[in-house]
Design a protein around this motif. Structure first.
Motif, short mmCIF file in Angstrom:
data_model
loop_
_atom_site.label_atom_id
_atom_site.label_comp_id
_atom_site.label_asym_id
_atom_site.label_seq_id
_atom_site.Cartn_x
_atom_site.Cartn_y
_atom_site.Cartn_z
N LEU A 221 10.15 2.22 25.44
CA LEU A 221 9.23 3.35 25.30
C LEU A 221 8.78 3.50 23.85
O LEU A 221 9.58 3.33 22.92
CB LEU A 221 9.91 4.65 25.75
N ASP A 222 7.51 3.83 23.68
CA ASP A 222 6.97 4.11 22.34
C ASP A 222 7.61 5.41 21.82
O ASP A 222 7.75 6.38 22.56
CB ASP A 222 5.45 4.26 22.42
N ALA A 223 7.99 5.39 20.56
CA ALA A 223 8.66 6.56 19.96
C ALA A 223 7.72 7.75 19.79
O ALA A 223 8.17 8.88 19.68
CB ALA A 223 9.27 6.18 18.61
N ASN A 224 6.42 7.48 19.75
CA ASN A 224 5.41 8.56 19.61
C ASN A 224 4.41 8.42 20.74
O ASN A 224 3.27 7.98 20.52
CB ASN A 224 4.70 8.44 18.25
N PRO A 225 4.83 8.75 21.95
CA PRO A 225 4.00 8.43 23.12
C PRO A 225 2.66 9.16 23.15
O PRO A 225 2.59 10.35 22.85
CB PRO A 225 4.89 8.85 24.30
N LEU A 226 1.63 8.41 23.54
CA LEU A 226 0.31 9.01 23.75
C LEU A 226 0.23 9.66 25.13
O LEU A 226 -0.69 10.42 25.41
CB LEU A 226 -0.78 7.93 23.63
N ALA A 227 1.18 9.31 25.98
CA ALA A 227 1.27 9.87 27.33
C ALA A 227 2.69 9.62 27.81
O ALA A 227 3.36 8.72 27.29
CB ALA A 227 0.27 9.17 28.26
N PRO A 228 3.19 10.40 28.78
CA PRO A 228 4.52 10.10 29.30
C PRO A 228 4.55 8.67 29.86
O PRO A 228 3.63 8.27 30.58
CB PRO A 228 4.73 11.15 30.41
N GLY A 229 5.56 7.91 29.48
CA GLY A 229 5.66 6.53 29.98
C GLY A 229 5.03 5.48 29.06
O GLY A 229 5.11 4.29 29.35
N HIS A 230 4.41 5.91 27.95
CA HIS A 230 3.80 4.96 27.01
C HIS A 230 4.85 3.91 26.62
O HIS A 230 5.88 4.24 26.03
CB HIS A 230 3.30 5.74 25.79
N THR A 231 4.56 2.68 26.96
CA THR A 231 5.54 1.59 26.81
C THR A 231 4.97 0.47 25.96
O THR A 231 3.76 0.18 26.02
CB THR A 231 5.90 1.05 28.23
N LEU A 232 5.82 -0.15 25.17
CA LEU A 232 5.42 -1.30 24.35
C LEU A 232 6.09 -2.55 24.90
O LEU A 232 7.28 -2.51 25.26
CB LEU A 232 5.84 -1.09 22.89
N VAL A 233 5.34 -3.63 24.96
CA VAL A 233 5.87 -4.92 25.44
C VAL A 233 5.73 -5.93 24.31
O VAL A 233 4.62 -6.12 23.79
CB VAL A 233 5.11 -5.40 26.70
N ILE A 234 6.84 -6.56 23.93
CA ILE A 234 6.80 -7.47 22.77
C ILE A 234 7.45 -8.82 23.10
O ILE A 234 8.32 -8.89 23.97
CB ILE A 234 7.55 -6.86 21.55
N PRO A 235 7.04 -9.86 22.35
CA PRO A 235 7.85 -11.07 22.37
C PRO A 235 9.06 -10.81 21.47
O PRO A 235 8.93 -10.13 20.45
CB PRO A 235 6.93 -12.14 21.76
N LYS A 236 10.22 -11.31 21.84
CA LYS A 236 11.41 -11.05 21.01
C LYS A 236 11.27 -11.70 19.64
O LYS A 236 11.69 -11.16 18.63
CB LYS A 236 12.67 -11.54 21.71
N GLU A 237 10.69 -12.90 19.63
CA GLU A 237 10.43 -13.55 18.35
C GLU A 237 9.30 -12.81 17.65
O GLU A 237 8.40 -12.27 18.30
CB GLU A 237 10.01 -15.01 18.57
N GLU A 238 9.33 -12.84 16.33
CA GLU A 238 8.35 -12.09 15.56
C GLU A 238 7.09 -12.92 15.30
O GLU A 238 7.15 -13.94 14.62
CB GLU A 238 9.02 -11.73 14.23
N TYR A 239 5.97 -12.50 15.87
CA TYR A 239 4.66 -13.09 15.58
C TYR A 239 3.75 -11.93 15.22
O TYR A 239 3.78 -10.90 15.89
CB TYR A 239 4.08 -13.82 16.80
N GLU A 240 2.94 -12.10 14.19
CA GLU A 240 2.14 -10.96 13.75
C GLU A 240 0.97 -10.68 14.67
O GLU A 240 0.73 -9.54 15.05
CB GLU A 240 1.63 -11.19 12.31
N ARG A 241 0.24 -11.74 15.02
CA ARG A 241 -0.97 -11.53 15.83
C ARG A 241 -0.94 -12.36 17.09
O ARG A 241 -0.21 -13.34 17.20
CB ARG A 241 -2.20 -11.86 14.98
N LEU A 242 -1.80 -11.97 18.04
CA LEU A 242 -1.83 -12.67 19.33
C LEU A 242 -2.00 -14.16 19.16
O LEU A 242 -1.38 -14.96 19.86
CB LEU A 242 -2.98 -12.12 20.19
N ASN A 243 -2.87 -14.56 18.22
CA ASN A 243 -3.15 -15.99 18.03
C ASN A 243 -1.97 -16.74 17.40
O ASN A 243 -1.97 -17.96 17.36
CB ASN A 243 -4.42 -16.20 17.20
N ASP A 244 -0.96 -16.02 16.93
CA ASP A 244 0.23 -16.68 16.39
C ASP A 244 1.25 -16.99 17.50
O ASP A 244 2.20 -17.74 17.27
CB ASP A 244 0.93 -15.77 15.36
#
Ligand code: 5GP
Length: 139
Positions: A28-51
């Motif tokens: 869950l996002d710590a500062n939700p824009l709506a109830p349920g606001h969720t973030l999905v990430i790759p575990k490895e760190e990449y800065e941008r989509l093209n990375d």
């Protein structure tokens, strides 16, 4: 220095994790824009989509695909806005790729994704043809 999201992956910072697999994490996002606001990430760190390598990108999309209906259902949303701020100029604050799932409700006062950019450009057919060719030529 790892990103705050890498610290969540490592368990050094607490988060309300809603899904985890080998390569991706959702919380869950710590500062939700709506109830349920969720973030999905790759575990490895990449800065941008093209990375993001293609196999990880496929995993990331698969997780989004699973999470969107679960999030909508959990908060009884009518719809959702699913988006990436891809780069600082687009509003990305955490330099670790993350997809936002923002539940949407009829009459919630929010706008469509078309509302995010500045003034819309008035492009001629020739300019549109040239842009399309330039994109096609780079793939
Ligand atoms: P961005 O503007 O980079 O696309 O969005 C970053 C998001 O991460 C923001 O919505 C913000 O609320 C969220 N965020 C920032 N720090 C933390 C944190 O430590 N924990 C969680 N759960 N969310 C965070």
């Amino acid at each position: 220095m790892s990103t705050i999201f890498s610290q969540i992956v490592a368990g050094d910072i607490p988060a309300r994790v809603v899904y985890e697999d080998e390569t991706t994490l959702a919380f869950l996002d710590a500062n939700p824009l709506a109830p349920g606001h969720t973030l999905v990430i790759p575990k490895e760190e990449y800065e941008r989509l093209n990375d993001v390598p293609e196999d990880v990108a496929a995993d990331l999309y698969a997780t989004l695909h699973r999470l969107v209906p679960a999030v909508e259902d959990a908060v009884d949303a009518d719809a959702s806005t699913v988006a990436f701020n891809n780069g600082e100029a687009a509003g990305q604050e955490v330099p670790h790729v993350h997809g936002h799932i923002v539940p949407r409700f009829a009459g919630d006062g929010g706008g469509p994704i078309h509302a995010i950019a500045g003034e819309a450009p008035d492009l001629s057919d020739d300019e549109l043809d040239e842009i399309a060719a330039d994109i096609d030529g780079r793939i």
